[in-house]
Each structure stands twice: as C-alpha cells, then as structure tokens.
Write an enzyme that holds these catalytic residues in place. Structure first.
Site, PDB file in Angstrom:
ATOM      1  N   CYS A  25       0.903  -1.249  -0.156  1.00  0.00           N
ATOM      2  CA  CYS A  25      -0.056  -0.093  -0.017  1.00  0.00           C
ATOM      3  C   CYS A  25       0.922   1.477   0.281  1.00  0.00           C
ATOM      4  O   CYS A  25       0.350   2.357   0.091  1.00  0.00           O
ATOM      5  CB  CYS A  25      -0.938   0.048   1.182  1.00  0.00           C
ATOM      6  SG  CYS A  25      -2.338  -1.316   1.026  1.00  0.00           S
ATOM      7  N   HIS A  75     -13.379   9.078  -7.542  1.00  0.00           N
ATOM      8  CA  HIS A  75     -12.317   9.288  -8.484  1.00  0.00           C
ATOM      9  C   HIS A  75     -11.317  10.285  -8.316  1.00  0.00           C
ATOM     10  O   HIS A  75     -10.584  11.054  -9.232  1.00  0.00           O
ATOM     11  CB  HIS A  75     -13.067   9.541  -9.809  1.00  0.00           C
ATOM     12  CG  HIS A  75     -13.813   8.389 -10.456  1.00  0.00           C
ATOM     13  ND1 HIS A  75     -14.937   7.938  -9.833  1.00  0.00           N
ATOM     14  CD2 HIS A  75     -13.104   7.544 -11.003  1.00  0.00           C
ATOM     15  CE1 HIS A  75     -15.159   6.650 -10.443  1.00  0.00           C
ATOM     16  NE2 HIS A  75     -14.047   6.419 -11.207  1.00  0.00           N
ATOM     17  N   GLU A 136     -13.168  -0.934   2.729  1.00  0.00           N
ATOM     18  CA  GLU A 136     -12.106  -0.733   1.837  1.00  0.00           C
ATOM     19  C   GLU A 136     -12.105  -1.848   0.753  1.00  0.00           C
ATOM     20  O   GLU A 136     -11.745  -1.489  -0.559  1.00  0.00           O
ATOM     21  CB  GLU A 136     -10.661  -0.252   2.516  1.00  0.00           C
ATOM     22  CG  GLU A 136      -9.536  -0.254   1.856  1.00  0.00           C
ATOM     23  CD  GLU A 136      -8.464   0.029   2.639  1.00  0.00           C
ATOM     24  OE1 GLU A 136      -8.086   1.165   2.937  1.00  0.00           O
ATOM     25  OE2 GLU A 136      -7.519  -0.685   2.386  1.00  0.00           O
TER      26      GLU A 136
END
Length: 150
Positions: A25, A75, A136
């Site tokens: 990550c 986005h 998530e």
C-alpha cells in the site's frame, strides 16, 4: 420517545498511497469504498410536517454525505500533505487529475474519523451521528461509533 437509527449506504472510487508503509500500500492504488452512515433520532410526530414519521429524510442525509464526501472523494487520489507525495500530487494536479491533500495518513481508519467530523458538522441539531462503516475491500473495513468517542 423512541430513538430510531437509520442507515444510508454510499459507494465511491478513490486512490491513495501510504507513505512510509512497509507493504504494497506504499504504492499508489485504489479502492471501491463502501460507506454506511447511521444516524439516530426521534421520528417527527407533527402530522402537518411533510417529513412526518421520519428521523431524517434519506434524501437530506444523502445530500449531506454526497456534498461532504462522495462528490469530493470519488475518482480522486488522496495523499498525506506532509510527505514527499506532495511532489507527485502537484504533478498529477498539473496534468488535470483530482487530488486531495489531507493532514493525515489516508488509511481507512483516519478517513472514517475525517468523514465523521464532516458529517456531524452538517446534521440538524436533533439528529446525531451514530456510526460509520468504511469498507475498503470485500473483507476489510474501519468503523467509527459515537459511543466510543465521548
């Protein structure tokens, strides 16, 4: 009076990177987030009120969450403003990308804290934020409960 909890669910796509993290990550990547927002209040008892029987109109709750979170984060790519990712953020912004710089590591845990504050500030005084669940991935999520934060 009966206290009732109502929940509205939202989804949005957001990219992020965790600076200094020791796993995958640390790379820029994205998630299809699912956000469940639960508020608590007493249903309106005035039969002359157009919102009679409601704790809060789902469309009013939707407007708050969309304006404060979904429309902003959907986005977008989120970076901690206090890391070298700022250079990447600026490059992306210069190329027309939607970038959000926050003052925290953009983990689900920190994002849900941020979201709770944003939503609480917009709710009518008689409606309380009860909990948030920010999913998530299919198997990973963070939860915020008002009762844990008194």
């Amino acid at each position: 009076m009966n206290k009732i909890r109502i929940t509205k669910q939202f989804s949005f796509e957001t990219g992020h990177a965790l600076y200094g993290y020791d796993g995958k990550c640390k790379n820029v990547h994205g998630h299809s987030y699912k956000l469940s927002v639960t508020v608590i209040g007493t249903p309106i008892t005035d039969s002359n009120n157009v919102k009679y029987g409601m704790v809060i109109d789902f469309s009013d709750l939707k407007k708050i969450v969309r304006e404060e979170i979904v429309d902003l984060f959907d986005h977008a790519t989120v970076f901690n403003q206090n890391t070298p990712h700022v250079e990447l953020a600026n490059e992306l912004k210069n190329r027309g990308h939607h970038v959000i710089l926050v003052n925290y590591q953009p983990t689900s845990e920190n994002m849900v804290i941020d979201f709770a504050e944003k939503i609480k500030s917009r709710l009518p005084k008689e409606i309380l934020l009860h909990s948030l669940k920010l999913q998530e991935t299919e198997s990973s999520f963070a939860e915020w409960y008002a009762s844990d934060n008194v």
